[in-house]
Design an enzyme around this catalytic site. Structure first.
Site, PDB file in Angstrom:
ATOM      1  N   GLU A 152       3.528  -5.106   7.699  1.00  0.00           N
ATOM      2  CA  GLU A 152       2.677  -4.216   8.165  1.00  0.00           C
ATOM      3  C   GLU A 152       2.992  -3.996   9.750  1.00  0.00           C
ATOM      4  OE1 GLU A 152       1.346  -6.507   6.496  1.00  0.00           O
ATOM      5  OE2 GLU A 152       0.044  -5.780   5.019  1.00  0.00           O
TER       6      GLU A 152
ATOM      7  N   ALA B 204       0.902  -1.063  -0.036  1.00  0.00           N
ATOM      8  CA  ALA B 204       0.078   0.135  -0.089  1.00  0.00           C
ATOM      9  C   ALA B 204       0.913   1.171   0.062  1.00  0.00           C
ATOM     10  CB  ALA B 204      -0.907   0.112   1.314  1.00  0.00           C
TER      11      ALA B 204
ATOM     12  N   GLU C  88      -0.464  -9.187  -1.111  1.00  0.00           N
ATOM     13  CA  GLU C  88      -1.917  -9.531  -1.155  1.00  0.00           C
ATOM     14  C   GLU C  88      -2.552  -9.668  -2.291  1.00  0.00           C
ATOM     15  OE1 GLU C  88      -2.319  -6.236   2.104  1.00  0.00           O
ATOM     16  OE2 GLU C  88      -3.430  -7.525   3.338  1.00  0.00           O
TER      17      GLU C  88
ATOM     18  N   GLY D 213       0.594  -4.882   0.680  1.00  0.00           N
ATOM     19  CA  GLY D 213      -0.584  -4.946  -0.252  1.00  0.00           C
ATOM     20  C   GLY D 213      -0.128  -5.835  -1.533  1.00  0.00           C
TER      21      GLY D 213
HETATM   22  N1  CAA Z   1       4.652   3.229  -0.312  1.00  0.00           N
HETATM   23  C1  CAA Z   1       5.114   4.401  -0.666  1.00  0.00           C
HETATM   24  N2  CAA Z   1       6.453   4.782  -1.255  1.00  0.00           N
HETATM   25  C2  CAA Z   1       7.285   3.797  -1.330  1.00  0.00           C
HETATM   26  C3  CAA Z   1       6.804   2.262  -0.886  1.00  0.00           C
HETATM   27  C4  CAA Z   1       5.320   2.242  -0.348  1.00  0.00           C
HETATM   28  N3  CAA Z   1       4.970   1.016   0.094  1.00  0.00           N
HETATM   29  N4  CAA Z   1       7.656   1.299  -0.786  1.00  0.00           N
HETATM   30  C5  CAA Z   1       8.843   2.122  -1.485  1.00  0.00           C
HETATM   31  N5  CAA Z   1       8.364   3.239  -1.776  1.00  0.00           N
HETATM   32  C6  CAA Z   1       9.198   4.565  -2.243  1.00  0.00           C
HETATM   33  C7  CAA Z   1      10.302   4.914  -1.052  1.00  0.00           C
HETATM   34  O1  CAA Z   1       9.776   5.706  -0.357  1.00  0.00           O
HETATM   35  C8  CAA Z   1      11.090   5.655  -2.178  1.00  0.00           C
HETATM   36  O2  CAA Z   1      10.822   6.799  -2.421  1.00  0.00           O
HETATM   37  P1  CAA Z   1      11.773   7.728  -2.782  1.00  0.00           P
HETATM   38  O3  CAA Z   1      12.905   7.672  -3.630  1.00  0.00           O
HETATM   39  O4  CAA Z   1      11.042   9.219  -3.034  1.00  0.00           O
HETATM   40  O5  CAA Z   1      12.505   8.205  -1.260  1.00  0.00           O
HETATM   41  C9  CAA Z   1      11.116   4.684  -3.483  1.00  0.00           C
HETATM   42  O6  CAA Z   1      10.082   4.093  -3.295  1.00  0.00           O
HETATM   43  C10 CAA Z   1      12.260   3.623  -3.442  1.00  0.00           C
HETATM   44  O7  CAA Z   1      12.197   3.039  -2.011  1.00  0.00           O
HETATM   45  P2  CAA Z   1      13.555   2.593  -1.351  1.00  0.00           P
HETATM   46  O8  CAA Z   1      14.439   3.852  -1.405  1.00  0.00           O
HETATM   47  O9  CAA Z   1      13.201   2.532   0.028  1.00  0.00           O
HETATM   48  O10 CAA Z   1      14.163   1.295  -1.846  1.00  0.00           O
HETATM   49  P3  CAA Z   1      14.996   0.398  -1.128  1.00  0.00           P
HETATM   50  O11 CAA Z   1      15.569  -0.752  -2.176  1.00  0.00           O
HETATM   51  O12 CAA Z   1      16.050   0.843  -0.257  1.00  0.00           O
HETATM   52  O13 CAA Z   1      14.040  -0.707  -0.233  1.00  0.00           O
HETATM   53  C11 CAA Z   1      12.380  -1.663   0.282  1.00  0.00           C
HETATM   54  C12 CAA Z   1      13.320  -1.256  -0.964  1.00  0.00           C
HETATM   55  C13 CAA Z   1      12.873  -2.780   1.405  1.00  0.00           C
HETATM   56  C14 CAA Z   1      11.056  -2.537  -0.537  1.00  0.00           C
HETATM   57  C15 CAA Z   1      11.650  -0.580   0.913  1.00  0.00           C
HETATM   58  O14 CAA Z   1      11.211   0.268  -0.033  1.00  0.00           O
HETATM   59  C16 CAA Z   1      10.407  -0.805   1.804  1.00  0.00           C
HETATM   60  O15 CAA Z   1      10.509  -1.256   2.947  1.00  0.00           O
HETATM   61  N6  CAA Z   1       9.226  -0.522   1.272  1.00  0.00           N
HETATM   62  C17 CAA Z   1       7.982  -0.501   2.031  1.00  0.00           C
HETATM   63  C18 CAA Z   1       7.448  -1.935   2.123  1.00  0.00           C
HETATM   64  C19 CAA Z   1       6.145  -1.964   3.012  1.00  0.00           C
HETATM   65  O16 CAA Z   1       6.302  -1.824   4.392  1.00  0.00           O
HETATM   66  N7  CAA Z   1       4.983  -2.241   2.516  1.00  0.00           N
HETATM   67  C20 CAA Z   1       4.016  -2.501   3.204  1.00  0.00           C
HETATM   68  C21 CAA Z   1       3.096  -1.347   3.149  1.00  0.00           C
HETATM   69  S1  CAA Z   1       1.963  -1.395   4.455  1.00  0.00           S
HETATM   70  C22 CAA Z   1       0.728  -2.344   3.646  1.00  0.00           C
HETATM   71  O17 CAA Z   1       0.808  -2.667   2.421  1.00  0.00           O
HETATM   72  C23 CAA Z   1      -0.664  -2.459   4.360  1.00  0.00           C
HETATM   73  C24 CAA Z   1      -1.765  -3.277   3.539  1.00  0.00           C
HETATM   74  O18 CAA Z   1      -1.704  -4.535   3.986  1.00  0.00           O
HETATM   75  C25 CAA Z   1      -2.480  -2.901   2.862  1.00  0.00           C
END
Ligand code: CAA
Length: 271
Positions: free
Chosen positions: A144, A76, A124, A121
């Site tokens: 999450e 998400a 999912e 997400g």
């Molecule tokens: N939402 C919004 N932006 C996101 C994102 C997300 N889920 N995941 C990554 N991005 C963005 C980052 O903010 C970054 O943007 P900027 O360049 O503007 O800073 C860009 O994508 C690249 O990401 P990273 O620099 O973090 O890349 P990385 O290679 O260092 O790390 C990663 C990769 C481990 C996947 C890391 O991006 C991460 O942990 N992302 C979040 C993953 C997460 O927690 N997902 C679950 C969300 S909660 C959910 O999904 C709820 C549900 O069940 C509905």
């Protein structure tokens, strides 16, 4: 030619009856913004509408994947969620859940081709697909709890269905990420391919194998499996019997059985 629409956050490629649908928001690792959710809803609605004899069944299978080479979908959209009020969040979850239900409802097989991150997400969304193929670079997880959240797009329902309660609880409570080999061991994915190219080729080959089958029958089989899953045996069998009956209302069923008895190849019209 078939018009399935055009979308700000999706790329569509329809070749030989196989639609490759690519979430294209690589700058945010294809995170599911409200725009992406809305685009997915419209695209899968267009796919569903095209699955009729009159429209010619132009789509016989869908490959859902992500652009940019790093992620399938990283979850998400955390930026959007950060400022949501509880009621906005509920609406966000319901609209994304609506997409997952629609993916289960379209009467053609949908394969998630996961190359890179399928988190939250993203995992999912993949779980709503009929099955998942992964590249060796795939990573799955429900992170999450790291954000003070819980799964909201179906993970607490479909992950236990796919891998069993114990492994699903462990993944969701720890927020741990697993690689493709572990996902294969758990039965989360059907196959692991070395590269993205081989991943897409394998998904295409499987859908190519399904494409010449009777499309209504494939759709009814999907409906039966999805509809019966998790019900008590007797209720599931009721659903199956009803859909078995429905197959007998199709011309394809007459053609398929007659062709067998006449020792010729069946030619299905999709009606
Ligand atoms: N939402 C919004 N932006 C996101 C994102 C997300 N889920 N995941 C990554 N991005 C963005 C980052 O903010 C970054 O943007 P900027 O360049 O503007 O800073 C860009 O994508 C690249 O990401 P990273 O620099 O973090 O890349 P990385 O290679 O260092 O790390 C990663 C990769 C481990 C996947 C890391 O991006 C991460 O942990 N992302 C979040 C993953 C997460 O927690 N997902 C679950 C969300 S909660 C959910 O999904 C709820 C549900 O069940 C509905």
């Amino acid at each position: 030619s078939t018009d399935l629409g055009s979308y700000a956050t999706l790329e569509l490629d329809l070749t030989d009856g196989i639609l490759t649908l690519t979430v294209n928001r690589p700058q945010a690792l294809n995170a599911l913004s409200q725009q992406v959710i809305s685009d997915l809803w419209k695209a899968f609605t267009a796919i569903e509408d095209s699955c009729t004899h009159d429209a010619g069944w132009p789509v016989r299978g869908v490959i859902l994947t992500g652009a940019g080479g790093k992620a399938f979908v990283a979850g998400a959209d955390i930026r959007e969620m950060a400022s949501m009020e509880p009621d906005d969040a509920a609406e966000y979850a319901r609209s994304a859940q609506g997409v997952t239900l629609l993916i289960e409802k379209v009467p053609v097989p949908v394969i998630a081709a996961v190359d890179g991150f399928a988190l939250g997400g993203g995992c999912e969304l993949a779980l709503a697909c009929d099955f998942i193929y992964a590249s060796e670079a795939a990573q799955f997880g429900q992170p999450e709890v790291n954000l003070g959240l819980v799964p909201g797009f179906g993970g607490s329902v479909r992950l236990p269905q796919r891998v069993g309660l114990g492994p699903a609880r462990e993944l969701i409570y720890t927020g741990r990420r697993i690689d493709a080999a572990e996902a294969l061991r758990l039965g989360l994915v059907n196959r692991v391919l070395p590269t993205r190219q081989e991943l897409l080729a394998a998904a295409r080959a499987t859908l190519g194998e399904i494409a010449p089958k009777a499309p209504l029958a494939v759709g009814l089989a999907k409906q039966s499996i999805t509809g019966a899953y998790g019900l008590h045996t007797g209720q599931g069998l009721e659903i199956e019997a009803g859909l078995f009956r429905e197959a007998f209302t199709t011309e394809d069923m007459r053609e398929g059985t007659t062709a067998f008895l006449e020792k010729r190849k069946a030619s299905f019209a999709g009606k």
